[in-house]
Motif scaffolding. Structure first.
Motif, mmCIF file in Angstrom:
data_model
loop_
_atom_site.group_PDB
_atom_site.id
_atom_site.type_symbol
_atom_site.label_atom_id
_atom_site.label_comp_id
_atom_site.label_asym_id
_atom_site.label_seq_id
_atom_site.Cartn_x
_atom_site.Cartn_y
_atom_site.Cartn_z
ATOM 1 N N SER A 1 0.896 -1.290 0.070
ATOM 2 C CA SER A 1 -0.215 0.109 -0.104
ATOM 3 C C SER A 1 0.802 1.202 0.046
ATOM 4 C CB SER A 1 -0.922 0.220 1.332
ATOM 5 O OG SER A 1 -1.922 -0.815 1.115
ATOM 6 N N VAL A 2 1.855 1.497 0.749
ATOM 7 C CA VAL A 2 2.672 2.553 0.833
ATOM 8 C C VAL A 2 3.619 2.603 -0.407
ATOM 9 C CG1 VAL A 2 4.526 3.353 1.999
ATOM 10 C CG2 VAL A 2 3.006 2.377 3.373
ATOM 11 N N ASN B 1 2.325 1.922 -3.356
ATOM 12 C CA ASN B 1 1.480 2.306 -4.288
ATOM 13 C C ASN B 1 0.950 3.514 -4.265
ATOM 14 O OD1 ASN B 1 1.603 -0.332 -5.680
ATOM 15 N ND2 ASN B 1 -0.127 -0.949 -4.458
ATOM 16 N N SER B 2 1.137 4.150 -2.831
ATOM 17 C CA SER B 2 1.005 5.439 -2.615
ATOM 18 C C SER B 2 1.876 6.545 -2.848
ATOM 19 C CB SER B 2 0.457 5.757 -0.989
ATOM 20 O OG SER B 2 -0.414 4.683 -0.839
ATOM 21 N N THR C 1 4.462 9.175 -4.228
ATOM 22 C CA THR C 1 4.467 9.814 -5.461
ATOM 23 C C THR C 1 5.934 10.721 -5.305
ATOM 24 O OG1 THR C 1 3.310 11.550 -4.558
ATOM 25 C CG2 THR C 1 2.160 9.895 -5.987
ATOM 26 N N TRP D 1 6.476 13.197 -2.164
ATOM 27 C CA TRP D 1 5.413 13.062 -1.220
ATOM 28 C C TRP D 1 5.460 13.403 0.190
ATOM 29 C CZ3 TRP D 1 5.683 9.841 3.093
ATOM 30 C CH2 TRP D 1 6.901 9.151 3.332
ATOM 31 N N VAL E 1 -0.883 14.295 0.621
ATOM 32 C CA VAL E 1 -0.240 12.799 0.330
ATOM 33 C C VAL E 1 0.069 12.227 1.609
ATOM 34 C CG1 VAL E 1 1.369 11.353 -0.813
ATOM 35 C CG2 VAL E 1 0.574 13.443 -2.114
ATOM 36 N N GLN E 2 0.653 12.781 2.488
ATOM 37 C CA GLN E 2 0.901 12.160 3.875
ATOM 38 C C GLN E 2 -0.355 11.955 4.544
ATOM 39 O OE1 GLN E 2 3.878 14.322 6.076
ATOM 40 N NE2 GLN E 2 4.890 14.930 3.934
ATOM 41 N N LYS F 1 -3.237 11.316 3.352
ATOM 42 C CA LYS F 1 -3.904 9.914 2.793
ATOM 43 C C LYS F 1 -3.019 8.783 3.238
ATOM 44 C CE LYS F 1 -5.803 12.433 -1.292
ATOM 45 N NZ LYS F 1 -5.630 12.572 -2.713
ATOM 46 N N MET F 2 -1.816 8.919 3.277
ATOM 47 C CA MET F 2 -0.911 7.677 3.587
ATOM 48 C C MET F 2 -1.460 7.295 4.893
ATOM 49 S SD MET F 2 2.360 8.286 1.488
ATOM 50 C CE MET F 2 3.212 6.737 2.224
ATOM 51 N N MET G 1 -4.620 5.584 5.217
ATOM 52 C CA MET G 1 -4.582 4.201 4.707
ATOM 53 C C MET G 1 -3.845 3.307 5.559
ATOM 54 S SD MET G 1 -1.693 2.690 1.688
ATOM 55 C CE MET G 1 -0.843 3.569 2.960
#
Length: 75
Positions: A20-21, A23-24, A26, A29, A35-36, A38-39, A42
């Motif tokens: 998952s990480v 894929n997250s 970018t 990031w 973005v952080q 969202k991570m 998740m």
């Protein structure tokens, strides 16, 4: 037997987190708060899915993000 089950569960959690990480992540990031965020969400969802102790989740999220950042810096 209990320790084996715990180890297998932790291994499963770790594998799911790694996928998952990865894929997250970018470009930049670590500099983008959105973005952080969202991570973090998740990661918390995965931890809750496997009934990770709530009182340890914040530290686990921090550690996972630090490890992801360290991994990115190695590349």
């Amino acid at each position: 037997m209990f320790n084996l089950l715990v180890c297998l569960l932790l291994k499963t959690i770790a594998r799911e987190l790694v996928v998952s990480v990865k894929n997250s992540v970018t470009i930049d990031w670590d500099k983008k708060e959105s973005v952080q965020a969202k991570m973090r969400v998740m990661i918390k969802r995965i931890l809750k899915k496997y009934c990770y102790p709530p009182e340890k989740q914040d530290q686990a999220v921090k550690t996972i993000l630090e490890q992801a950042n360290a991994q990115q810096n190695r590349r």
